[in-house]
Design a protein around this motif. Structure first.
Motif, PDB file in Angstrom:
ATOM      1  N   ASN A   3       0.841  -1.193   0.000  1.00 28.37           N
ATOM      2  CA  ASN A   3       0.000   0.000   0.000  1.00 28.37           C
ATOM      3  C   ASN A   3       0.872   1.238   0.000  1.00 28.37           C
ATOM      4  N   LEU A   4       0.533   2.191  -0.858  1.00 29.78           N
ATOM      5  CA  LEU A   4       1.240   3.463  -0.906  1.00 29.78           C
ATOM      6  C   LEU A   4       0.330   4.543  -0.351  1.00 29.78           C
ATOM      7  N   PHE A   5       0.913   5.453   0.423  1.00 38.60           N
ATOM      8  CA  PHE A   5       0.143   6.531   1.018  1.00 38.60           C
ATOM      9  C   PHE A   5       0.748   7.870   0.656  1.00 38.60           C
ATOM     10  N   THR A   9       0.142  11.416   5.395  1.00 39.54           N
ATOM     11  CA  THR A   9      -1.318  11.302   5.494  1.00 39.54           C
ATOM     12  C   THR A   9      -1.701   9.836   5.587  1.00 39.54           C
ATOM     13  N   THR A  10      -2.988   9.596   5.790  1.00 37.94           N
ATOM     14  CA  THR A  10      -3.531   8.241   5.723  1.00 37.94           C
ATOM     15  C   THR A  10      -4.293   8.032   4.412  1.00 37.94           C
TER      16      THR A  10
END
Length: 92
Positions: A3-5, A9-10
């Motif tokens: 997962n890339l964010f 931030t979320t």
């Protein structure tokens, strides 16, 4: 795939795309700030009036039923559509 964010931030990045000059996007899924749902009432109000006519033993005229429906649709606009449908269920 990891997962890339977005940095600090979320906010998850689902898929990166070429954005050109686009820097910001506003997502308005419920139509609160946009006119994306414009015309919704023109579809839903007649359907609700028809249900009130066919699913109840009302003696109210279609015009009276429409006034009732328009009142609660207007009052509940800005909330999720389910609240308008719940009100319709209560009226039936």
């Amino acid at each position: 795939m990891e997962n890339l964010f977005l940095d600090n931030t979320t906010i998850e990045i689902h898929r990166e795309i070429q954005t050109g000059n686009i820097r910001h996007v506003v997502l308005d899924f419920d139509g609160t700030i946009s006119l994306i749902r414009d015309g919704w009432q023109n579809v839903m109000v007649p359907m609700m009036v028809e249900l009130l006519q066919t699913e109840t033993d009302t003696t109210e005229t279609p015009e009276q039923l429409e006034a009732l429906v328009v009142e609660f649709v207007d009052r509940l606009t800005g909330k999720q559509t389910i609240y308008q449908m719940m009100q319709l269920g209560e009226e039936i």
